[in-house]
Design an enzyme around this catalytic site. Sequence first.
Site, PDB file in Angstrom:
ATOM      1  N   TYR A   1       3.435   9.763 -10.899  1.00 42.91           N
ATOM      2  CA  TYR A   1       2.472   9.014 -10.091  1.00 42.91           C
ATOM      3  C   TYR A   1       1.633   8.093 -10.975  1.00 42.91           C
ATOM      4  O   TYR A   1       1.491   6.899 -10.692  1.00 42.91           O
ATOM      5  CB  TYR A   1       1.580   9.991  -9.335  1.00 42.91           C
ATOM      6  CG  TYR A   1       0.536   9.319  -8.470  1.00 42.91           C
ATOM      7  CD1 TYR A   1       0.889   8.707  -7.276  1.00 42.91           C
ATOM      8  CD2 TYR A   1      -0.804   9.309  -8.850  1.00 42.91           C
ATOM      9  CE1 TYR A   1      -0.068   8.093  -6.470  1.00 42.91           C
ATOM     10  CE2 TYR A   1      -1.762   8.696  -8.055  1.00 42.91           C
ATOM     11  CZ  TYR A   1      -1.389   8.093  -6.872  1.00 42.91           C
ATOM     12  OH  TYR A   1      -2.331   7.468  -6.085  1.00 42.91           O
TER      13      TYR A   1
ATOM     14  N   ASN B   1       0.803  -1.223   0.000  1.00 42.45           N
ATOM     15  CA  ASN B   1       0.000   0.000   0.000  1.00 42.45           C
ATOM     16  C   ASN B   1       0.837   1.275   0.000  1.00 42.45           C
ATOM     17  O   ASN B   1       0.374   2.324  -0.455  1.00 42.45           O
ATOM     18  CB  ASN B   1      -0.921  -0.009   1.228  1.00 42.45           C
ATOM     19  CG  ASN B   1      -1.571   1.331   1.477  1.00 42.45           C
ATOM     20  OD1 ASN B   1      -2.460   1.761   0.736  1.00 42.45           O
ATOM     21  ND2 ASN B   1      -1.122   2.028   2.515  1.00 42.45           N
TER      22      ASN B   1
END
Length: 260
Positions: A153, A82
């Site tokens: 990203y 995560n």
Amino acid sequence: MGDRLSGKFCVITGAARGIGKAIGKAFTDEGATVLLTDIDPEELAKAGSELGCETWELDVRSEAGWDALLEQYPAADVVVNNAGVTGFENSTAPQDPENASLEDWREVHRVNLDGTFLGCRYAIRAMKQKGAGSIINISSRSGMVGIPGAAAYASSKAAIRNHSKSVALYCAQQGWNIRCNSIHPAAIMTPMWEPMLGEGEEREAAIKALVSDTPMQRFGEVGEVAAIAVLLASDEAAYITGAEMTIDGGILAGSAAAPG
């Protein structure tokens, strides 16, 4: 409280706050033994105390860190990769394809992509003796569409999406029941958003603007992402591997999904 994950040992990265912490709580509530990991020792200690979980300080960029984790915890049933960054945490430098620096580009990929690669490698090595397990990689809606203002990203999250499939196929080829899937959240209400929201009426206006292109007209909640992780971690998902689960309030369902 339930028992869907009873008897399972689960490792979660980036678990001191936000989605990672919510997954830790959901797993614990379902009977799992959870190891929370994060690079921030203070917030990690708080999360561990709050949830009653073991903790391990881990920089997901560090191969040596992952090797140390494997030495200490050589077996795992579930690994959730995560931990991630947007590139805007400590910088206002541009992140678009023309003006982003190579250094900034690489740093986002080091955390998001290298961290996930190392996490998957750890998971395989920690699961292959038993020949079973679940790897859950947190990608993003941004891994499925282009994001001009956050190119690194978007690129890193797209790579996580693809690598999850490679891991799933590799494990199946080895004859292991080790599954690997990715979750793709859109705007989920986490501490990351707080600096952009403000207070009072300003906050309400900011939230409304940010979800204006979302059919369900709201932010998602961390618990809603955690619920998907519980499913993928459980034996109920025994035939799900190489899949991608989108949680975005419907934004990718239509042409209005083009990001700003």
